[in-house]
Design an enzyme around this catalytic site. Sequence first.
Site, mmCIF file in Angstrom:
data_model
loop_
_atom_site.group_PDB
_atom_site.id
_atom_site.type_symbol
_atom_site.label_atom_id
_atom_site.label_comp_id
_atom_site.label_asym_id
_atom_site.label_seq_id
_atom_site.Cartn_x
_atom_site.Cartn_y
_atom_site.Cartn_z
ATOM 1 N N GLU A 1 0.798 -1.178 0.144
ATOM 2 C CA GLU A 1 0.022 0.064 -0.154
ATOM 3 C C GLU A 1 1.064 1.065 0.042
ATOM 4 O OE1 GLU A 1 -3.358 0.523 -0.595
ATOM 5 O OE2 GLU A 1 -2.222 2.431 -0.597
ATOM 6 N N PHE B 1 8.482 16.166 -2.950
ATOM 7 C CA PHE B 1 9.177 15.641 -1.716
ATOM 8 C C PHE B 1 10.407 15.994 -1.756
ATOM 9 C CE2 PHE B 1 7.407 12.587 0.969
ATOM 10 C CZ PHE B 1 6.207 12.455 0.519
ATOM 11 N N LEU B 2 10.555 17.428 -1.855
ATOM 12 C CA LEU B 2 12.054 18.121 -1.817
ATOM 13 C C LEU B 2 12.062 19.414 -0.767
ATOM 14 C CD1 LEU B 2 13.177 18.446 -5.521
ATOM 15 C CD2 LEU B 2 13.989 16.577 -3.872
ATOM 16 N N ALA C 1 12.634 20.971 2.302
ATOM 17 C CA ALA C 1 13.417 20.807 3.665
ATOM 18 C C ALA C 1 12.805 21.260 5.092
ATOM 19 C CB ALA C 1 14.780 21.713 3.627
ATOM 20 N N CYS D 1 6.070 5.287 9.324
ATOM 21 C CA CYS D 1 6.801 4.418 8.102
ATOM 22 C C CYS D 1 7.995 4.622 7.737
ATOM 23 C CB CYS D 1 5.710 4.488 7.104
ATOM 24 S SG CYS D 1 4.101 3.617 7.442
HETATM 25 N N1 LIG Z 1 -0.123 4.043 8.139
HETATM 26 C C1 LIG Z 1 0.071 4.353 6.865
HETATM 27 O O1 LIG Z 1 -0.093 5.504 6.355
HETATM 28 C C2 LIG Z 1 0.559 2.958 5.899
HETATM 29 C C3 LIG Z 1 0.838 2.022 6.616
HETATM 30 N N2 LIG Z 1 1.342 0.899 5.857
HETATM 31 C C4 LIG Z 1 1.982 -0.549 6.285
HETATM 32 O O2 LIG Z 1 0.491 -1.066 6.433
HETATM 33 C C5 LIG Z 1 0.578 -1.888 7.572
HETATM 34 C C6 LIG Z 1 -0.488 -1.388 8.821
HETATM 35 O O3 LIG Z 1 -0.314 -0.279 9.226
HETATM 36 P P1 LIG Z 1 -1.170 0.796 10.009
HETATM 37 O O4 LIG Z 1 -2.652 0.464 9.218
HETATM 38 O O5 LIG Z 1 -0.868 2.019 9.930
HETATM 39 O O6 LIG Z 1 -1.233 -0.222 11.361
HETATM 40 P P2 LIG Z 1 -2.212 0.123 12.326
HETATM 41 O O7 LIG Z 1 -1.409 -0.017 13.837
HETATM 42 O O8 LIG Z 1 -2.928 1.496 12.535
HETATM 43 O O9 LIG Z 1 -3.476 -0.886 12.585
HETATM 44 C C7 LIG Z 1 -2.925 -2.361 12.641
HETATM 45 C C8 LIG Z 1 -4.435 -2.964 13.045
HETATM 46 O O10 LIG Z 1 -4.185 -4.317 12.983
HETATM 47 C C9 LIG Z 1 -4.777 -4.951 14.233
HETATM 48 N N3 LIG Z 1 -4.374 -6.452 14.230
HETATM 49 C C10 LIG Z 1 -3.216 -7.055 14.673
HETATM 50 N N4 LIG Z 1 -3.398 -8.234 14.632
HETATM 51 C C11 LIG Z 1 -4.600 -8.607 14.178
HETATM 52 C C12 LIG Z 1 -5.235 -9.771 13.992
HETATM 53 N N5 LIG Z 1 -4.487 -10.996 14.116
HETATM 54 N N6 LIG Z 1 -6.414 -9.911 13.630
HETATM 55 C C13 LIG Z 1 -7.222 -8.699 13.340
HETATM 56 N N7 LIG Z 1 -6.781 -7.482 13.531
HETATM 57 C C14 LIG Z 1 -5.383 -7.465 13.831
HETATM 58 C C15 LIG Z 1 -4.483 -4.143 15.445
HETATM 59 O O11 LIG Z 1 -5.150 -4.090 16.369
HETATM 60 C C16 LIG Z 1 -4.445 -2.799 14.587
HETATM 61 O O12 LIG Z 1 -6.041 -2.057 14.647
HETATM 62 C C17 LIG Z 1 2.208 -1.713 8.343
HETATM 63 O O13 LIG Z 1 2.860 -2.810 7.678
HETATM 64 C C18 LIG Z 1 2.378 -0.214 7.601
HETATM 65 O O14 LIG Z 1 3.816 -0.324 7.530
HETATM 66 C C19 LIG Z 1 1.600 0.964 4.431
HETATM 67 C C20 LIG Z 1 1.043 2.069 3.720
HETATM 68 C C21 LIG Z 1 0.767 3.511 4.484
HETATM 69 O O1 LIG Z 2 4.475 3.433 3.832
HETATM 70 C C1 LIG Z 2 3.558 4.362 4.275
HETATM 71 O O2 LIG Z 2 3.099 4.484 5.468
HETATM 72 C C2 LIG Z 2 3.474 5.855 3.974
HETATM 73 O O3 LIG Z 2 4.638 6.567 4.148
HETATM 74 C C3 LIG Z 2 4.472 7.750 3.362
HETATM 75 O O4 LIG Z 2 3.364 8.617 3.944
HETATM 76 P P1 LIG Z 2 3.123 9.025 5.330
HETATM 77 O O5 LIG Z 2 4.295 8.699 6.081
HETATM 78 O O6 LIG Z 2 1.735 9.244 5.508
HETATM 79 O O7 LIG Z 2 3.479 10.756 5.167
HETATM 80 P P2 LIG Z 2 4.475 11.774 4.037
HETATM 81 O O8 LIG Z 2 3.223 12.571 3.579
HETATM 82 O O9 LIG Z 2 5.202 10.692 3.111
HETATM 83 O O10 LIG Z 2 5.371 12.417 5.276
HETATM 84 C C4 LIG Z 2 6.242 11.468 5.838
HETATM 85 C C5 LIG Z 2 7.174 12.596 6.480
HETATM 86 O O11 LIG Z 2 8.012 13.265 5.590
HETATM 87 C C6 LIG Z 2 8.154 14.938 5.809
HETATM 88 N N1 LIG Z 2 8.302 15.339 4.404
HETATM 89 C C7 LIG Z 2 7.590 15.127 3.532
HETATM 90 C C8 LIG Z 2 7.764 15.633 2.342
HETATM 91 C C9 LIG Z 2 8.811 16.692 2.156
HETATM 92 O O12 LIG Z 2 8.998 17.140 0.866
HETATM 93 N N2 LIG Z 2 9.584 16.933 3.089
HETATM 94 C C10 LIG Z 2 9.487 16.390 4.486
HETATM 95 O O13 LIG Z 2 10.114 16.464 5.439
HETATM 96 C C11 LIG Z 2 6.654 14.828 6.610
HETATM 97 O O14 LIG Z 2 6.489 16.317 7.206
HETATM 98 C C12 LIG Z 2 6.414 13.732 7.328
HETATM 99 O O15 LIG Z 2 7.240 14.029 8.481
HETATM 100 C C13 LIG Z 2 4.611 7.662 1.834
HETATM 101 O O16 LIG Z 2 4.398 8.881 1.428
HETATM 102 C C14 LIG Z 2 3.506 7.061 1.683
HETATM 103 O O17 LIG Z 2 3.547 6.607 -0.019
HETATM 104 C C15 LIG Z 2 3.536 5.454 2.011
HETATM 105 O O18 LIG Z 2 2.465 4.552 1.766
#
Ligand SMILES: NC(=O)C1=CN([C@@H]2O[C@H](COP(=O)(O)OP(=O)(O)OC[C@H]3O[C@@H](n4cnc5c(N)ncnc54)[C@H](O)[C@@H]3O)[C@@H](O)[C@H]2O)C=CC1
Ligand SMILES: O=C(O)[C@H]1O[C@H](OP(=O)(O)OP(=O)(O)OC[C@H]2O[C@@H](n3ccc(=O)[nH]c3=O)[C@H](O)[C@@H]2O)[C@H](O)[C@@H](O)[C@@H]1O
Length: 450
Positions: free
Chosen positions: A161, A262-263, A265, A273
């Site tokens: 994702e 994403f540039l 500062a 993440c």
């Molecule tokens: N937060 C973000 O913006 C993004 C996160 N990711 C990735 O996606 C994954 C999930 O991240 P988040 O959604 O932020 O995590 P989160 O911590 O917000 O949610 C994870 C959820 O899974 C639940 N869970 C854990 N074990 C479970 C089970 N056995 N059955 C059912 N539910 C269970 C937890 O209670 C929790 O509510 C991570 O690997 C993260 O790196 C990828 C892209 C964007």
């Molecule tokens: O794997 C993930 O969880 C996600 O991580 C980031 O998303 P996110 O962490 O939600 O936020 P961003 O908007 O990427 O910002 C991350 C950090 O970088 C900083 N940033 C961003 C852009 C920039 O130009 N400079 C900068 O310092 C932001 O302030 C923030 O602290 C990626 O942008 C998503 O594509 C990815 O799915």
Amino acid sequence: MNILVVGAGYVGLVTAACLANKTNRVVCVDTDPKKLAKLASGQIPIYEPGLKEIVDAAVSNKYLTFELGIKAGLTKVESESTEPTLVFIAVGTPQGEDGSADLRYVLAAAREIGQQLTQPAIVINKSTVPVGTAESVKGEVAWQLFQRKCFIEFDVASNPEFLKEGAAIEDFFKPDRIVIGTDNENTKANMLKLYRPFVDDEKRLLTVGVKEAELIKYASNAMLATRISFMNEIANICDRYGIDVEDVRQGVGMDSRIGPAFLKAGCGYGGSCFPKDVQALVRIAQSVGVEPLVLNGVESRNKKQKQYLFEHIVAKMGKDLTGRKIAVWGLAFKPETDDMREASSIDLIRALCHAGAQVVAHDPVAKEVAEQVFADLIRNGRLTLVDHAMAATQDADALALVTEWAEYKTADLDALKQSLKAAIVFDGRNHLNPVVMKQHGFHYAGVGRV
Ligand SMILES: NC(=O)C1=CN([C@@H]2O[C@H](COP(=O)(O)OP(=O)(O)OC[C@H]3O[C@@H](n4cnc5c(N)ncnc54)[C@H](O)[C@@H]3O)[C@@H](O)[C@H]2O)C=CC1
Ligand SMILES: O=C(O)[C@H]1O[C@H](OP(=O)(O)OP(=O)(O)OC[C@H]2O[C@@H](n3ccc(=O)[nH]c3=O)[C@H](O)[C@@H]2O)[C@H](O)[C@@H](O)[C@@H]1O
């Protein structure tokens, strides 16, 4: 299609709601009863613009339901299913003690899926996981089925994702690309069918091998983090020469091979993440004997950059901040979220309090989260959280801006100047206009700005 989403966090809940919005029948499960109770009563456990609207719509159209745990979820999905069930794993992959991704939640979910499955399924890893995790998930599910003496056809695919918090819904509905990692034609056909309604052009659907998909996710996050750390280093050079990093950013970004995104500062990247994924990729590289020279640099620069504001405050106001009151604007790791994981505000506020300062902080949405993060500082009276931006600056010796919320950009500068004891502003996100700030009589310091 019939879908089970395991995990109702940022990724799970958004995935479930968006897929349900395209008339798929989705059951979303979590192990956290409090989260489910909130969802059952129509509340959204996280702050994410637009999420409530699509969850409400999908629930009222009966395309989205919530259950406690995988067993209940699978029972419900399978009772309505004639084709293979799509089971998304969207649980957390936090940083382990050595920096590598902790796969305990992913593997526990796989185990339970193997224990409960009764019909053919495609298990899809949406969590960010190291190369080879789909293989481990496959092994775990197969082992459980073997122990149950069940032969049920299943496959495991990788579908990382890329959504950003604060823009999650838009990112899901209008993705740059959707990466489908599979070596199985049937899985590929099902995944393409599922995702076609989300793209304006079939070229955005990238099908690759499973391991390639797993690495694409880490490489993407690490590339973005690299751009930020790189520009932060350039901003530090700008500081020394009296050069404006915004001009440099513009000039660099105009090269179509580089691009402008994403540039920016600032005072370091945070969130759930980038910090953990860069470290996890460091471990992935080391595990196969590759020295992660670039990745180590990205991480070191970010750690150092998180001290930027504190170092500049101390340079201006002295090391001992006893008796000084510092206002902080912004606590979340970025705007439009209440997420404070690895937020730069944490490093700054802890350093200020340690140096003796009294801190008064404001954030439009992260106050509740901050109350937990800073429970110790609030208890011992070093930090106060307030509801209005101007309440933070009242009689403060300086203001530090850490998160670029829109309301700070439009703040009444005359009122701000009047409320501060000294008109000193440290802008950790280059959010305010230096010329205008100086015209209003502020001592203004951005990151790499003149
Ligand atoms: N937060 C973000 O913006 C993004 C996160 N990711 C990735 O996606 C994954 C999930 O991240 P988040 O959604 O932020 O995590 P989160 O911590 O917000 O949610 C994870 C959820 O899974 C639940 N869970 C854990 N074990 C479970 C089970 N056995 N059955 C059912 N539910 C269970 C937890 O209670 C929790 O509510 C991570 O690997 C993260 O790196 C990828 C892209 C964007
Ligand atoms: O794997 C993930 O969880 C996600 O991580 C980031 O998303 P996110 O962490 O939600 O936020 P961003 O908007 O990427 O910002 C991350 C950090 O970088 C900083 N940033 C961003 C852009 C920039 O130009 N400079 C900068 O310092 C932001 O302030 C923030 O602290 C990626 O942008 C998503 O594509 C990815 O799915």
